[in-house]
Write a protein that holds these residues in place. Structure first.
Motif, PDB file in Angstrom:
ATOM      1  N   ASN A  93      -2.610  16.349  -7.115  1.00  0.00           N
ATOM      2  CA  ASN A  93      -2.167  16.690  -8.448  1.00  0.00           C
ATOM      3  C   ASN A  93      -1.089  15.738  -8.924  1.00  0.00           C
ATOM      4  N   TRP A  94      -0.448  16.040 -10.004  1.00  0.00           N
ATOM      5  CA  TRP A  94       0.629  15.215 -10.538  1.00  0.00           C
ATOM      6  C   TRP A  94       1.919  15.768  -9.966  1.00  0.00           C
ATOM      7  N   SER A  95       2.341  15.212  -8.858  1.00  0.00           N
ATOM      8  CA  SER A  95       3.532  15.770  -8.230  1.00  0.00           C
ATOM      9  C   SER A  95       4.259  14.706  -7.434  1.00  0.00           C
ATOM     10  N   ALA A  96       5.536  14.945  -7.259  1.00  0.00           N
ATOM     11  CA  ALA A  96       6.286  14.168  -6.291  1.00  0.00           C
ATOM     12  C   ALA A  96       5.714  14.544  -4.940  1.00  0.00           C
ATOM     13  N   TRP A  97       5.660  13.602  -4.038  1.00  0.00           N
ATOM     14  CA  TRP A  97       5.164  13.989  -2.725  1.00  0.00           C
ATOM     15  C   TRP A  97       6.198  13.670  -1.680  1.00  0.00           C
ATOM     16  N   PRO A  98       6.723  14.741  -1.085  1.00  0.00           N
ATOM     17  CA  PRO A  98       7.754  14.568  -0.071  1.00  0.00           C
ATOM     18  C   PRO A  98       7.184  13.820   1.128  1.00  0.00           C
ATOM     19  N   ASN A  99       7.981  12.927   1.679  1.00  0.00           N
ATOM     20  CA  ASN A  99       7.520  12.199   2.851  1.00  0.00           C
ATOM     21  C   ASN A  99       8.698  11.836   3.739  1.00  0.00           C
ATOM     22  N   THR A 100       8.386  11.447   4.956  1.00  0.00           N
ATOM     23  CA  THR A 100       9.445  11.112   5.924  1.00  0.00           C
ATOM     24  C   THR A 100       9.467   9.642   6.278  1.00  0.00           C
ATOM     25  N   PHE A 101       8.389   8.895   5.920  1.00  0.00           N
ATOM     26  CA  PHE A 101       8.405   7.462   6.210  1.00  0.00           C
ATOM     27  C   PHE A 101       7.564   6.682   5.218  1.00  0.00           C
ATOM     28  N   GLN A 102       7.907   5.397   5.097  1.00  0.00           N
ATOM     29  CA  GLN A 102       7.123   4.425   4.352  1.00  0.00           C
ATOM     30  C   GLN A 102       7.169   3.128   5.159  1.00  0.00           C
ATOM     31  N   HIS A 103       5.999   2.589   5.485  1.00  0.00           N
ATOM     32  CA  HIS A 103       5.907   1.303   6.175  1.00  0.00           C
ATOM     33  C   HIS A 103       5.144   0.362   5.257  1.00  0.00           C
ATOM     34  N   ILE A 104       5.756  -0.758   4.922  1.00  0.00           N
ATOM     35  CA  ILE A 104       5.142  -1.706   4.002  1.00  0.00           C
ATOM     36  C   ILE A 104       5.090  -3.056   4.697  1.00  0.00           C
ATOM     37  N   ALA A 105       3.897  -3.657   4.724  1.00  0.00           N
ATOM     38  CA  ALA A 105       3.723  -4.934   5.421  1.00  0.00           C
ATOM     39  C   ALA A 105       2.856  -5.875   4.598  1.00  0.00           C
ATOM     40  N   VAL A 106       3.242  -7.144   4.589  1.00  0.00           N
ATOM     41  CA  VAL A 106       2.416  -8.182   3.983  1.00  0.00           C
ATOM     42  C   VAL A 106       1.458  -8.656   5.069  1.00  0.00           C
ATOM     43  N   LEU A 107       0.155  -8.460   4.854  1.00  0.00           N
ATOM     44  CA  LEU A 107      -0.852  -8.835   5.835  1.00  0.00           C
ATOM     45  C   LEU A 107      -1.372 -10.253   5.626  1.00  0.00           C
ATOM     46  N   GLU A 108      -1.448 -10.699   4.362  1.00  0.00           N
ATOM     47  CA  GLU A 108      -1.855 -12.065   4.027  1.00  0.00           C
ATOM     48  C   GLU A 108      -0.964 -12.563   2.897  1.00  0.00           C
ATOM     49  N   ARG A 109      -0.596 -13.855   2.947  1.00  0.00           N
ATOM     50  CA  ARG A 109       0.328 -14.435   1.970  1.00  0.00           C
ATOM     51  C   ARG A 109      -0.281 -15.522   1.102  1.00  0.00           C
ATOM     52  N   GLY A 110      -1.562 -15.720   1.097  1.00  0.00           N
ATOM     53  CA  GLY A 110      -2.149 -16.746   0.247  1.00  0.00           C
ATOM     54  C   GLY A 110      -2.498 -17.987   1.047  1.00  0.00           C
ATOM     55  N   PRO A 111      -2.950 -19.036   0.444  1.00  0.00           N
ATOM     56  CA  PRO A 111      -2.974 -19.304  -0.996  1.00  0.00           C
ATOM     57  C   PRO A 111      -4.171 -18.702  -1.739  1.00  0.00           C
ATOM     58  N   LYS A 112      -5.219 -18.282  -1.021  1.00  0.00           N
ATOM     59  CA  LYS A 112      -6.406 -17.759  -1.700  1.00  0.00           C
ATOM     60  C   LYS A 112      -6.301 -16.285  -2.035  1.00  0.00           C
ATOM     61  N   ARG A 113      -5.504 -15.549  -1.264  1.00  0.00           N
ATOM     62  CA  ARG A 113      -5.314 -14.134  -1.571  1.00  0.00           C
ATOM     63  C   ARG A 113      -4.080 -13.626  -0.835  1.00  0.00           C
ATOM     64  N   ALA A 114      -3.585 -12.509  -1.356  1.00  0.00           N
ATOM     65  CA  ALA A 114      -2.479 -11.803  -0.703  1.00  0.00           C
ATOM     66  C   ALA A 114      -2.922 -10.366  -0.499  1.00  0.00           C
ATOM     67  N   VAL A 115      -2.513  -9.803   0.645  1.00  0.00           N
ATOM     68  CA  VAL A 115      -2.845  -8.419   0.968  1.00  0.00           C
ATOM     69  C   VAL A 115      -1.571  -7.741   1.455  1.00  0.00           C
ATOM     70  N   VAL A 116      -1.250  -6.601   0.844  1.00  0.00           N
ATOM     71  CA  VAL A 116      -0.074  -5.819   1.229  1.00  0.00           C
ATOM     72  C   VAL A 116      -0.551  -4.407   1.546  1.00  0.00           C
ATOM     73  N   ARG A 117      -0.051  -3.865   2.660  1.00  0.00           N
ATOM     74  CA  ARG A 117      -0.426  -2.504   3.073  1.00  0.00           C
ATOM     75  C   ARG A 117       0.811  -1.615   3.080  1.00  0.00           C
ATOM     76  N   THR A 118       0.657  -0.404   2.523  1.00  0.00           N
ATOM     77  CA  THR A 118       1.695   0.615   2.619  1.00  0.00           C
ATOM     78  C   THR A 118       1.116   1.795   3.382  1.00  0.00           C
ATOM     79  N   VAL A 119       1.929   2.365   4.255  1.00  0.00           N
ATOM     80  CA  VAL A 119       1.540   3.559   4.998  1.00  0.00           C
ATOM     81  C   VAL A 119       2.650   4.579   4.792  1.00  0.00           C
ATOM     82  N   ARG A 120       2.269   5.747   4.278  1.00  0.00           N
ATOM     83  CA  ARG A 120       3.237   6.802   3.996  1.00  0.00           C
ATOM     84  C   ARG A 120       2.654   8.135   4.426  1.00  0.00           C
TER      85      ARG A 120
END
Length: 183
Positions: A93-120
């Motif tokens: 639904n449209w709600s704030a979602w309580p969480n205890t962690f966020q992990h954000i990582a850059v998996l690829e940096r280019g030059p042809k593409r960039a990929v970023v992953r978030t895990v929450r």
């Protein structure tokens, strides 16, 4: 079967620019009027589009860090003005979602593409979102996967929730005669 919800965000009709490649920058975003102002925030830019993820900056409405908080067109190598409040996968639904962690990582940096992953997390659910921007693309691919490690959940209203800044997405004239963009 794997539970993945792919979505494309902000298909912008922008003219191609010459040269350049996909770049990943860490720190305050170069997007005009952007909200990603923290030293740890991540901005991804190609020849047509820029977007920023809040890593240290707050996200509106109680959404956890790791969401897109800025999106802008890139025209002739110049990054334009932010046109979103935020865009994120909302687990219910449209709600704030309580969480205890966020992990954000850059998996690829280019030059042809960039990929970023978030895990929450959201209770016993893990929400993994993968953002991909290809060189010369005019959209961000967003894939979100919810993995439930707890009791069965039913009746959820899950999905990608983009929130536009003011009138930018809805005016009649603009980029390439097609308006400022479409969701």
């Amino acid at each position: 079967m794997r539970s993945a919800l792919p979505a494309c965000l902000l298909v912008l009709a922008l003219p191609a620019s010459v040269g350049a490649a996909v770049q990943v920058m860490v720190g305050p975003t170069p997007i005009q009027d952007g909200e990603a102002k923290s030293a740890g925030d991540i901005t991804v830019v190609n020849e047509r589009l820029a977007f920023a993820l809040a890593v240290g900056s707050p996200v509106p409405y109680g959404v956890p860090r790791g969401a897109i908080v800025d999106v802008a067109p890139v025209v002739n190598g110049k990054i334009g003005r932010d046109c979103v409040v935020f865009a994120d996968f909302i687990p219910d639904n449209w709600s704030a979602w309580p969480n205890t962690f966020q992990h954000i990582a850059v998996l690829e940096r280019g030059p042809k593409r960039a990929v970023v992953r978030t895990v929450r997390d959201w209770g016993k659910v893990t929400v993994t979102t993968v953002y991909t921007l290809e060189s010369n693309a005019d959209s961000v691919e967003i894939r979100a996967t919810m993995s439930n490690g707890g009791a069965a959940l039913s009746g959820l209203l899950s999905g990608l929730t983009p929130v536009a800044e003011g009138r930018l997405f809805f005016r009649g004239s603009g980029i390439g005669g097609r308006g400022a963009g479409k969701i």
